[in-house]
Write an enzyme that holds these catalytic residues in place. Structure first.
Site, short mmCIF file in Angstrom:
data_model
loop_
_atom_site.label_atom_id
_atom_site.label_comp_id
_atom_site.label_asym_id
_atom_site.label_seq_id
_atom_site.Cartn_x
_atom_site.Cartn_y
_atom_site.Cartn_z
N GLU A 116 10.23 34.50 27.73
CA GLU A 116 10.00 35.72 28.53
C GLU A 116 10.84 35.72 29.81
O GLU A 116 10.52 36.43 30.76
CB GLU A 116 8.51 35.85 28.87
CG GLU A 116 7.56 35.85 27.69
CD GLU A 116 7.69 37.06 26.76
OE1 GLU A 116 8.57 37.91 27.01
OE2 GLU A 116 6.93 37.13 25.79
N HIS A 139 2.61 35.09 33.82
CA HIS A 139 2.16 35.77 32.60
C HIS A 139 1.15 34.90 31.88
O HIS A 139 1.32 33.67 31.81
CB HIS A 139 3.36 36.05 31.69
CG HIS A 139 3.00 36.43 30.29
ND1 HIS A 139 2.27 37.56 29.99
CD2 HIS A 139 3.25 35.82 29.10
CE1 HIS A 139 2.11 37.64 28.67
NE2 HIS A 139 2.68 36.60 28.11
N HIS A 141 -2.62 35.12 28.91
CA HIS A 141 -3.34 35.86 27.87
C HIS A 141 -4.86 35.82 28.11
O HIS A 141 -5.60 35.27 27.29
CB HIS A 141 -3.05 35.25 26.50
CG HIS A 141 -1.59 35.15 26.14
ND1 HIS A 141 -1.11 34.29 25.16
CD2 HIS A 141 -0.49 35.82 26.60
CE1 HIS A 141 0.21 34.42 25.05
NE2 HIS A 141 0.61 35.33 25.92
N GLU A 169 -14.88 44.26 44.95
CA GLU A 169 -13.67 43.71 45.56
C GLU A 169 -12.36 44.16 44.90
O GLU A 169 -11.29 43.97 45.48
CB GLU A 169 -13.71 42.18 45.50
CG GLU A 169 -14.87 41.56 46.24
CD GLU A 169 -14.53 41.29 47.70
OE1 GLU A 169 -13.66 40.46 47.95
OE2 GLU A 169 -15.14 41.92 48.58
N HIS A 210 -1.62 41.90 24.13
CA HIS A 210 -0.86 40.66 24.36
C HIS A 210 -1.37 39.89 25.60
O HIS A 210 -1.77 38.74 25.48
CB HIS A 210 0.64 40.97 24.48
CG HIS A 210 1.49 39.75 24.65
ND1 HIS A 210 2.68 39.56 23.98
CD2 HIS A 210 1.34 38.63 25.42
CE1 HIS A 210 3.20 38.39 24.32
NE2 HIS A 210 2.40 37.81 25.19
P1 13P Z 1 7.02 30.85 25.81
O1 13P Z 1 6.43 29.61 25.16
O2 13P Z 1 8.42 31.11 25.36
O3 13P Z 1 6.87 30.81 27.31
O4 13P Z 1 6.18 32.11 25.28
C1 13P Z 1 4.79 32.18 25.48
C2 13P Z 1 4.31 33.59 25.60
O5 13P Z 1 3.26 33.83 26.18
C3 13P Z 1 5.13 34.69 25.02
O6 13P Z 1 4.73 35.92 25.51
ZN ZN Z 2 2.61 35.96 26.10
#
Ligand code: 13P
Ligand code: ZN
Length: 270
Positions: A116, A139, A141, A169, A210
């Site tokens: 990413e 980033h 999940h 908050e 995602h």
């Molecule tokens: P990477 O292992 O390449 O960082 O990818 C993980 C991910 O969350 C892809 O969106």
């Molecule tokens: Zn991801």
């Protein structure tokens, strides 16, 4: 030269990846972080003329020419960063208008930065233009934010208002709201460009089905931003199927704006 494993930026990155894993936001290799570093700090720990490898990025990022980043590796597990930082992390310097990255430290098993990287670098460009103190793109999940993208409209105003209504908050922590991208193929320049465009107006960008991107001045602040949005999404997922009896009204949100000196995103409150 000081030991890089004692550098505050490496110590803080290790602490953050472990914490994110502990929160369940980064299963397997899920998630990635990039931290902009000052050249003067890097020089205390590394010979910045000793380039180990040059890695093409596949995009251009002229505004980041000469800049240094500590970045998680692709395919690497956040839970393993603390046991082998030099394998799971790397420090790169962007050159050739951002078309290449020079590896100065890390990715010791021959690996490279996250898939990413386009979304990270393009988001850094967008956020630095808004706020020169922005040093972090993160980033991950988180389950409740992800779950919410299956059952809630992806309209950004509606999505933001729902999160604001879930904890008092929220409007204080992210008055700029949450932007949302529909499902797109990850790891591409296209999703990178779309994410950066969304970063012009908010520090949180949800990737439907995602995960989420956050941006901020340091790792702690960016972690806290995602943590607050995820907590709100958790409450939403606990109550969404129940009859709603009470909420935080727009009038109360306006009181919060006054009390905490924040301004809600234009047009998001009635
Ligand atoms: P990477 O292992 O390449 O960082 O990818 C993980 C991910 O969350 C892809 O969106
Ligand atoms: Zn991801």
């Amino acid at each position: 030269m000081k030991d890089i494993l004692t550098a505050p930026f490496v110590v803080e990155m290790v602490r953050t990846t472990s914490n994110m894993y502990a929160h369940g936001w980064d299963e397997r290799n899920g998630g990635n972080i990039s931290l902009l570093l000052e050249e003067s700090s890097v020089k205390e720990y590394l010979d910045i003329t000793a380039v180990k490898r040059t890695i093409p990025t596949g995009f251009e990022a002229p505004a980041l020419e000469g800049k240094y980043f500590l970045v998680t590796g692709t395919g690497k597990y956040f839970k393993n960063v603390e046991v082998a930082p030099a394998v799971n992390l790397g420090i790169v310097r962007l050159i050739n208008q951002g078309r290449d990255a020079e590896l100065l430290w890390g990715y010791e098993d021959g690996g490279q930065f996250t898939s990413e990287f386009p979304a990270h670098m393009m988001s850094h460009m967008a956020r630095l233009a808004v706020d020169p103190k922005n040093h972090v793109v993160m980033h991950c999940h988180p389950a409740n934010l992800l779950a919410m993208t299956y059952v809630h409209t992806l309209d950004e105003r509606a999505f933001t208002r729902t999160l604001w209504q879930m904890c008092t908050e929220c409007i204080v922590v992210f008055p700029d709201g949450v932007n949302v991208l529909p499902w797109m193929l990850c790891g591409t320049n296209e999703i990178g460009e779309a994410t950066a465009e969304k970063m012009n107006t908010a520090r949180l960008v949800v990737w439907a089905q995602h995960g989420i991107y956050g941006a901020g001045k340091d790792l702690d602040e960016t972690f806290g931003l995602i943590e607050t949005a995820e907590k709100a999404a958790e409450i939403y997922m606990k109550i969404a199927h129940l009859p709603l009896v009470n909420t935080i009204t727009d009038e109360q949100m306006h009181q919060l704006e006054g009390r905490f000196s924040v301004k809600a995103r234009e047009g998001y409150l009635d």
